[in-house]
Design a protein around this motif. Sequence first.
Motif, short mmCIF file in Angstrom:
data_model
loop_
_atom_site.label_atom_id
_atom_site.label_comp_id
_atom_site.label_asym_id
_atom_site.label_seq_id
_atom_site.Cartn_x
_atom_site.Cartn_y
_atom_site.Cartn_z
N ARG A 47 45.41 135.20 13.88
CA ARG A 47 44.48 134.07 13.86
C ARG A 47 44.59 133.40 12.51
O ARG A 47 44.49 134.05 11.47
N ILE A 48 44.84 132.07 12.51
CA ILE A 48 45.01 131.34 11.26
C ILE A 48 43.89 130.34 11.02
O ILE A 48 43.79 129.74 9.95
N HIS A 49 43.04 130.16 12.02
CA HIS A 49 41.98 129.16 11.97
C HIS A 49 41.01 129.51 13.09
O HIS A 49 41.38 130.21 14.02
N ARG A 50 39.79 129.04 13.01
CA ARG A 50 38.87 129.35 14.10
C ARG A 50 39.35 128.78 15.42
O ARG A 50 38.95 129.22 16.50
N THR A 51 40.26 127.82 15.36
CA THR A 51 40.78 127.15 16.55
C THR A 51 42.16 127.64 16.98
O THR A 51 42.56 127.40 18.12
N PHE A 52 42.91 128.33 16.11
CA PHE A 52 44.30 128.66 16.42
C PHE A 52 44.65 130.14 16.21
O PHE A 52 44.27 130.74 15.21
N ILE A 53 45.44 130.67 17.14
CA ILE A 53 46.10 131.96 17.00
C ILE A 53 47.57 131.68 17.27
O ILE A 53 47.91 131.04 18.26
N ILE A 54 48.44 132.14 16.38
CA ILE A 54 49.87 131.83 16.53
C ILE A 54 50.70 133.09 16.75
O ILE A 54 50.32 134.18 16.36
N ASN A 55 51.85 132.87 17.37
CA ASN A 55 52.83 133.92 17.58
C ASN A 55 53.74 133.89 16.36
O ASN A 55 54.48 132.94 16.14
N ILE A 56 53.68 134.91 15.53
CA ILE A 56 54.35 134.95 14.23
C ILE A 56 55.85 134.63 14.30
O ILE A 56 56.35 133.90 13.45
N PRO A 57 56.60 135.14 15.28
CA PRO A 57 58.03 134.82 15.30
C PRO A 57 58.37 133.33 15.42
O PRO A 57 59.49 132.93 15.14
N TYR A 58 57.42 132.50 15.80
CA TYR A 58 57.66 131.06 15.94
C TYR A 58 57.44 130.28 14.64
O TYR A 58 57.62 129.07 14.60
N ILE A 59 57.05 130.96 13.57
CA ILE A 59 56.82 130.29 12.29
C ILE A 59 58.16 129.94 11.65
O ILE A 59 59.03 130.79 11.52
N THR A 76 47.08 123.94 10.16
CA THR A 76 46.45 124.28 8.89
C THR A 76 45.82 125.67 8.97
O THR A 76 45.18 126.00 9.97
N ILE A 77 45.98 126.43 7.92
CA ILE A 77 45.36 127.74 7.83
C ILE A 77 43.94 127.54 7.34
O ILE A 77 43.70 126.92 6.30
N GLY A 78 42.98 128.07 8.07
CA GLY A 78 41.58 127.96 7.69
C GLY A 78 41.29 128.75 6.43
O GLY A 78 41.91 129.79 6.17
N ARG A 79 40.35 128.27 5.65
CA ARG A 79 40.01 128.89 4.37
C ARG A 79 39.70 130.38 4.50
O ARG A 79 40.19 131.19 3.72
N GLU A 80 38.91 130.76 5.51
CA GLU A 80 38.53 132.17 5.63
C GLU A 80 39.64 133.05 6.19
O GLU A 80 39.52 134.26 6.20
N TYR A 81 40.73 132.46 6.64
CA TYR A 81 41.85 133.22 7.19
C TYR A 81 43.05 133.31 6.24
O TYR A 81 44.00 134.03 6.51
N ARG A 82 43.02 132.58 5.15
CA ARG A 82 44.18 132.51 4.24
C ARG A 82 44.63 133.87 3.73
O ARG A 82 45.82 134.19 3.78
N GLN A 83 43.73 134.65 3.22
CA GLN A 83 44.11 135.95 2.65
C GLN A 83 44.76 136.83 3.70
O GLN A 83 45.78 137.47 3.44
N THR A 84 44.20 136.86 4.89
CA THR A 84 44.77 137.66 5.98
C THR A 84 46.15 137.17 6.36
O THR A 84 47.09 137.95 6.53
N VAL A 85 46.31 135.85 6.47
CA VAL A 85 47.61 135.27 6.83
C VAL A 85 48.63 135.56 5.75
O VAL A 85 49.73 136.04 6.02
#
Length: 102
Positions: A47-59, A76-85
């Motif tokens: 999860r990179i944002h409250r609106t998005f979850i991405i499949n890592i191999p597609y980055i 865009t990576i959400g502020r609260e998800y940056r550290q995790t991402v």
Amino acid sequence: MITEPEIIYLEASRSYCNIHLRGDKVILVSVPMAKVSEHLSTDKFIRIHRTFIINIPYIVSLIGNTLKLQNGVELTIGREYRQTVFSRFVFIGSKNSKYEAR
């Protein structure tokens, strides 16, 4: 049936979820994104944002707080998800050890 490798990313839309697939296909399901994500492997999806979850191999790239995917979409990576991402990636040439892969 949709398989994980076909999914590029999920996009929340109130109580619905848009599942973006390879080949520019989008499937709208009447299930919240949080429920859909319960069926995805946590080692491939993030999860990179409250609106998005991405499949890592597609980055394709990470520039600042924006991820570019193979299909050309930039999210865009959400502020609260940056550290995790950031903790999921190894930054070549980075002297900052807080961004180590897990």
